[in-house]
Write a protein that holds these residues in place. Structure first.
Motif, PDB file in Angstrom:
ATOM      1  N   ASP A   1      -5.925   8.759  -3.319  1.00  6.85           N
ATOM      2  CA  ASP A   1      -5.195   8.923  -2.057  1.00  6.85           C
ATOM      3  C   ASP A   1      -4.103   7.880  -1.904  1.00  6.85           C
ATOM      4  N   ALA A   2      -4.354   6.699  -2.438  1.00  9.41           N
ATOM      5  CA  ALA A   2      -3.436   5.581  -2.225  1.00  9.41           C
ATOM      6  C   ALA A   2      -3.580   4.592  -3.378  1.00  9.41           C
TER       7      ALA A   2
ATOM      8  N   LEU B   1      -7.397   2.652   6.083  1.00  6.76           N
ATOM      9  CA  LEU B   1      -7.740   2.891   4.682  1.00  6.76           C
ATOM     10  C   LEU B   1      -9.197   3.298   4.503  1.00  6.76           C
TER      11      LEU B   1
ATOM     12  N   VAL C   1      -1.888   9.025  -7.812  1.00  4.64           N
ATOM     13  CA  VAL C   1      -1.707   9.250  -6.374  1.00  4.64           C
ATOM     14  C   VAL C   1      -0.960  10.566  -6.158  1.00  4.64           C
TER      15      VAL C   1
ATOM     16  N   GLY D   1       3.571   2.667   2.429  1.00  5.38           N
ATOM     17  CA  GLY D   1       2.807   2.525   3.654  1.00  5.38           C
ATOM     18  C   GLY D   1       3.103   1.228   4.367  1.00  5.38           C
TER      19      GLY D   1
ATOM     20  N   TYR E   1       0.871   5.690  -0.514  1.00  2.00           N
ATOM     21  CA  TYR E   1      -0.080   6.780  -0.302  1.00  2.00           C
ATOM     22  C   TYR E   1       0.578   8.115  -0.631  1.00  2.00           C
ATOM     23  N   ARG E   2      -0.243   9.138  -0.765  1.00  2.00           N
ATOM     24  CA  ARG E   2       0.245  10.461  -1.116  1.00  2.00           C
ATOM     25  C   ARG E   2       0.862  11.153   0.095  1.00  2.00           C
TER      26      ARG E   2
ATOM     27  N   ILE F   1      -8.684   4.520  -3.151  1.00  2.00           N
ATOM     28  CA  ILE F   1      -7.573   3.604  -3.422  1.00  2.00           C
ATOM     29  C   ILE F   1      -7.710   3.069  -4.838  1.00  2.00           C
TER      30      ILE F   1
ATOM     31  N   LEU G   1       0.863  -1.187   0.000  1.00  2.00           N
ATOM     32  CA  LEU G   1       0.000   0.000   0.000  1.00  2.00           C
ATOM     33  C   LEU G   1       0.895   1.231   0.000  1.00  2.00           C
TER      34      LEU G   1
ATOM     35  N   LEU H   1     -10.488   6.332   2.229  1.00  2.00           N
ATOM     36  CA  LEU H   1      -9.497   6.747   1.235  1.00  2.00           C
ATOM     37  C   LEU H   1      -9.900   6.264  -0.150  1.00  2.00           C
TER      38      LEU H   1
END
Length: 487
Positions: A199-200, A149, A193, A221, A136-137, A154, A134, A152
């Motif tokens: 977001d992820a 999560l 992302v 992550g 993420y930003r 995704i 995973l 978010l």
């Protein structure tokens, strides 16, 4: 050898239950009583191996010296192992690859996860593990577990195996939701992302290692779910011969350590540029390079070099600052000395057009002056070293390499000899004496790595434009399919 192998294969018993084909056939690689089918015989008879693949940085792409990539290297070596040529079909996504394998291909090698539930296919032994990750930003609260999560946006890529892992996790966490697409690649997913569209994302760990320097706004992550296995896919119903030979080949690579070395060479690098420096470089690619890329392209056409290589040299020299000046008096975008500028008829070193053109001509001159015995990439790397340290010191390093029993025409040996120019024991035996020989080694390494990033960015832009050319604006909204919560 191949003819005897073929005779041997033809003498073997034929006919096995279909159940064995559908189960993990790679487990039977070394059993002498398995029956080969006609597919291997067809490949040997037609003298080429047809492979369904994809054009991605982790699989296969066109590099400066031609086709390259982790799985391309394995494909090429497997074809050599069989004594046949290689035929690739790379313009497809994963589902298209698998369908082509079922219908017409000898095998599929396209970052495929081993999936025994796929109808009409059987898989090789595992080649390497695929660990979902995973990412993420940057700026969001760092997620460390699944519960983080919730809420978010995704994204992931369908058909790659990460989508399968997400569905398995959703069985235990019904609230889990995401978007997935089979029409983009990892770089485009990470780009979404980075720009805030997502977001992820869930990608494989090695894919993030290769891409993280190009997307400094994206952070890793945590690992997600269980590892999968990278494998090659083969059609069922055409015998086990080619599958068994592929397993024998892969076992050999594993046994002699070459598979691990290839994996490290192509997929294991994530720190080849210091991370903050990489973020700075990417920023300059977007902010500074557009002002000068047309000048680099013009100089490349005139000199025969790749424009991205010249741009990489320019960044190493001046960080693309046309007014750069060193304490030793070299100046300009390509940091030419007064004497070199005069030889090249460059009358204004601070003029970026003159500096870039002069630097390109100087690099070409250095490359042309090298002995004819130095070929390929070795010739380019030594020309780059001479651009930094001077041709005389490079010749001295070649002599030291020879004195030490190395090959003076091989960059790997000259690279080891250059730092010895700093030691009296060695530079006292040379014509030009002391030099800071460690610097050209770092210089060539940095230029190569800047070039790699520029080539990646350029390739990603081309793929983006090609993707947009195939898809209308209205289709952009339908690029991802949303997988809703299951409960």
């Amino acid at each position: 050898m191949l003819s005897s192998l073929l005779d041997h294969l033809r003498r073997r018993r034929r006919g096995y239950a279909a159940l064995c084909v559908l189960l993990g056939l790679w487990l039977f690689t070394d059993r002498p009583n398995r029956t080969p089918g006609p597919l291997l015989e067809d490949v040997l008879a037609r003298d080429f191996l047809s492979i369904q693949t994809r054009n991605t940085p982790t699989t296969y792409y066109e590099g400066r010296q031609g086709p390259t990539g982790f799985e391309y290297e394995l494909m090429r070596r497997f074809a050599d192992h069989l004594g046949v040529s290689l035929n690739l079909d790379a313009d497809q996504n994963i589902d298209e690859v698998l369908e082509a394998v079922r219908e017409k291909g000898d095998l599929g090698a396209a970052a495929l996860p081993l999936d025994p539930t796929r109808d009409g296919l059987m898989y090789s032994r595992p080649i390497m593990p695929l660990q979902p990750l995973l990412v993420y930003r940057r700026g969001l609260p760092p997620p460390s577990e699944l519960d983080d999560l919730e809420g978010l946006e995704i994204g992931t890529l369908s058909g790659t195996g990460t989508d399968r892992v997400m569905r398995e996790l959703q069985d235990e966490h019904p609230w889990l939701s995401w978007q997935e697409s089979d029409d983009i690649e990892v770089s485009a997913l990470l780009g979404r992302v980075a720009d805030g569209s997502l977001d992820a994302a869930v990608v494989f760990e090695h894919q993030f290692r290769l891409n993280r320097l190009f997307f400094p706004e994206v952070e890793d992550g945590f690992r997600l779910g269980r590892p999968l296995s990278l494998a090659w896919a083969f059609p069922t119903g055409q015998g086990l011969g080619l599958l068994r030979e592929a397993n024998r080949f892969l076992d050999g690579l594993q046994g002699n350590g070459l598979l691990t070395r290839l994996e490290t060479r192509y997929l294991g690098r994530d720190d080849y540029l210091e991370y903050v420096g990489a973020r700075t470089f990417i920023g300059h690619v977007h902010e500074r390079l557009p002002k000068y890329d047309s000048l680099f392209r013009a100089a490349a056409r005139a000199s025969g070099f790749d424009w991205k290589l010249l741009a990489a040299v320019g960044y190493q020299e001046s960080h693309w600052r046309p007014d750069a000046t060193s304490p030793t008096g070299v100046r300009g975008m390509m940091m030419l000395t007064n004497a070199t500028a005069a030889d090249l008829a460059v009358d204004n070193r601070l003029d970026p057009a003159q500096s870039i053109d002069g630097g390109a001509r100087y690099l070409r001159e250095l490359k042309e002056r090298l002995p004819a015995s130095i070929t390929g990439e070795d010739r380019l790397f030594m020309a780059l070293a001479a651009y930094n340290v001077g041709l005389g010191h490079l010749y001295d390093a070649r002599r030291i390499a020879e004195m030490r029993g190395g090959d003076p025409d091989a960059w790997r040996d000259v690279r080891e000899a250059l730092p010895l120019l700093q030691q009296r024991e060695w530079h006292s035996k040379t014509r030009y004496g002391y030099a800071r020989g460690g610097e050209p080694v770092i210089y060539v390494r940095n230029v190569r790595r800047y070039y790699e990033i520029l080539a990646y960015v350029d390739r990603s832009r081309q793929q983006f434009h090609q993707l947009n050319a195939r898809r209308s604006l209205s289709e952009e909204d339908g690029l991802f399919d949303r997988v809703p919560p299951s409960g």
